[in-house]
Write an enzyme that holds these catalytic residues in place. Structure first.
Site, mmCIF file in Angstrom:
data_model
loop_
_atom_site.group_PDB
_atom_site.id
_atom_site.type_symbol
_atom_site.label_atom_id
_atom_site.label_comp_id
_atom_site.label_asym_id
_atom_site.label_seq_id
_atom_site.Cartn_x
_atom_site.Cartn_y
_atom_site.Cartn_z
ATOM 1 N N PRO A 108 0.822 -1.208 0.000
ATOM 2 C CA PRO A 108 0.000 0.000 0.000
ATOM 3 C C PRO A 108 0.857 1.260 0.000
ATOM 4 C CG PRO A 108 0.081 -0.960 2.203
ATOM 5 C CD PRO A 108 0.920 -1.831 1.320
ATOM 6 N N ASP A 109 0.311 2.313 -0.531
ATOM 7 C CA ASP A 109 0.976 3.605 -0.463
ATOM 8 C C ASP A 109 0.530 4.280 0.829
ATOM 9 O OD1 ASP A 109 1.938 6.135 -0.674
ATOM 10 O OD2 ASP A 109 1.008 6.603 -2.594
ATOM 11 N N PHE A 110 1.485 4.496 1.718
ATOM 12 C CA PHE A 110 1.089 5.015 3.028
ATOM 13 C C PHE A 110 0.630 6.471 2.968
ATOM 14 C CE2 PHE A 110 5.354 6.646 2.895
ATOM 15 C CZ PHE A 110 5.351 7.763 3.711
ATOM 16 N N ARG A 111 0.833 7.110 1.807
ATOM 17 C CA ARG A 111 0.399 8.509 1.671
ATOM 18 C C ARG A 111 -1.031 8.616 1.145
ATOM 19 N NH1 ARG A 111 4.585 7.818 -1.086
ATOM 20 N NH2 ARG A 111 6.649 8.241 -0.297
ATOM 21 N N ASN A 182 12.808 0.931 -3.682
ATOM 22 C CA ASN A 182 11.848 0.300 -2.775
ATOM 23 C C ASN A 182 12.520 -0.210 -1.505
ATOM 24 O OD1 ASN A 182 9.950 0.827 -4.733
ATOM 25 N ND2 ASN A 182 10.292 -1.144 -5.753
ATOM 26 N N ASP A 184 10.809 -2.465 0.473
ATOM 27 C CA ASP A 184 10.027 -3.623 0.907
ATOM 28 C C ASP A 184 10.795 -4.935 0.847
ATOM 29 O OD1 ASP A 184 9.901 -4.287 -1.946
ATOM 30 O OD2 ASP A 184 8.474 -2.638 -2.049
ATOM 31 N N HIS A 201 17.280 3.516 -1.135
ATOM 32 C CA HIS A 201 16.660 4.112 0.045
ATOM 33 C C HIS A 201 16.722 3.180 1.249
ATOM 34 C CE1 HIS A 201 14.244 6.924 -2.849
ATOM 35 N NE2 HIS A 201 15.539 7.180 -2.829
#
Ligand code: ZN
Length: 351
Positions: A108-111, A182, A184, A201
């Site tokens: 999911p996109d947390f934003r 990513n 994840d 990142h």
């Protein structure tokens, strides 16, 4: 912050969504790329970001681009690129990837309001969504980050065909490196060896004490993270932070492999990224000018959307999974890719 946003609107690089990362990272690249220390205050972020369009940066680009352009060249297509891979004319492939390859796995996109993760984070009263990745905020209040960590910790999601395609490239000896934005860990889960990865990142695979700098394996934190407890260092009781790159932190050292990887590449595949976060976005310009760049993405982004696109650029637009499947098909790898994925899911279910 406002200045960063408005400046980014004037820049051909439409980024600076990740303001602090942008400032820090651009600074780091400037320092390393040009062999001099350009250390500027954080408020100079916008100016530094604009250096992607400065004479200094173009000079570097020119260096990378030697040997390309000029004479009339045949327009490349997905099929012609696949043919060249099959015929071993391209055998040092660099892959750049972003969040678009993770969404098919259900990350999911947390934003995004409405996503479970976003709603989950609301209880922490974040001043804004990105505060979760700001190091100063983390030092004051690490709990929201660990709520996100619990969701994203390796094990909750499975890699998809895009990740396995890169693994297949590696198994065929064609992958020079994969650069991913990513966090994840799906690239590792798909079996791409860590040495073939630059996780620009950061990663949950390792962690570091924020006080004494003792290092940990991500697995050592798992039970605390899953319980919703902030992991503490047994040595000094400091908070142990997964090695995710926060705004205000240096990029991982191995990010600078790009200095040798990109000039060596003979094909660049860019997938599932908006190319909006620097310095990652500018890597797309670091391959030689004669090197084809294949974009597999929903939209035209970065140099593909500007007049700076190159004659060898190819865009396979639409759903990223379909784009990767089309490439696999053109390569004649569909069955092999399917077998690799089935094998991986069997292995997983036997664990
Ligand atoms: Zn410690």
């Amino acid at each position: 912050m406002a200045s960063a946003v408005s400046s980014s609107l004037m820049s051909p690089v439409r980024f600076c969504l990740h303001r602090s990362l942008c400032s820090r990272a651009s600074r780091t690249v400037s320092a390393n790329c040009f062999g001099e220390r350009i250390l500027c205050p954080a408020q100079g972020a916008a100016a530094l970001c604009r250096q992607t369009n400065s004479p200094r940066w173009d000079g570097a680009r020119g260096l990378f681009s030697r040997g390309g352009g000029g004479a009339a060249v045949e327009q490349q297509t997905l099929e012609s690129i696949a043919k060249s891979i099959r015929e071993q004319r391209y055998k040092r492939v660099v892959v750049m990837a972003g969040a678009g390859i993770s969404t098919p796995s259900g990350i999911p996109d947390f934003r995004s309001p409405g996503s479970g993760l976003y709603d989950n984070l609301q209880q922490y009263n974040l001043p804004y969504a990105e505060a979760i990745f700001e190091i100063n905020f983390f030092h004051r209040n690490p709990e929201p980050f660990f709520a996100l960590a619990k969701e994203l910790y390796p094990g909750n999601y499975r890699p998809n065909v895009t990740h396995y395609f890169v693994r297949l490239l590696h198994e065929k000896g064609l992958l020079l490196r994969m650069y991913t934005q990513n966090i994840d860990g799906l690239e590792r889960l798909a079996g791409i060896p860590p040495k073939m990865l630059v996780e620009a990142h950061g990663t949950f695979a390792t962690a570091t004490c924020t006080v004494c700098r003792r290092t940990y394996e991500g697995e050592e934190l798992r039970s605390d993270v899953m319980k919703g407890t902030v992991p503490k260092c047994p040595t000094c009781t400091g908070v142990v932070k997964p090695d995710i790159v926060f705004f205000g932190e240096e990029l991982p050292q191995n990010f600078f492999k790009y200095l040798t990887d990109f000039p060596l590449a003979d094909l660049l595949i860019i997938m599932g990224t908006s190319l909006e976060v620097e310095p990652f976005a500018s890597l797309s310009g670091a391959v030689r000018g004669s090197v084809p760049r294949l974009l597999i993405n929903r939209d035209l982004v970065g140099p593909f959307a500007w007049s700076s696109s190159r004659p060898h650029d190819v865009a396979q637009l639409g759903d990223v999974v379909s784009g990767v499947e089309a490439l696999a098909d053109a390569l004649g790898w569909t069955q092999e890719l399917k077998a690799l994925m089935e094998n991986a899911s069997t292995t997983k279910s036997e664990e």
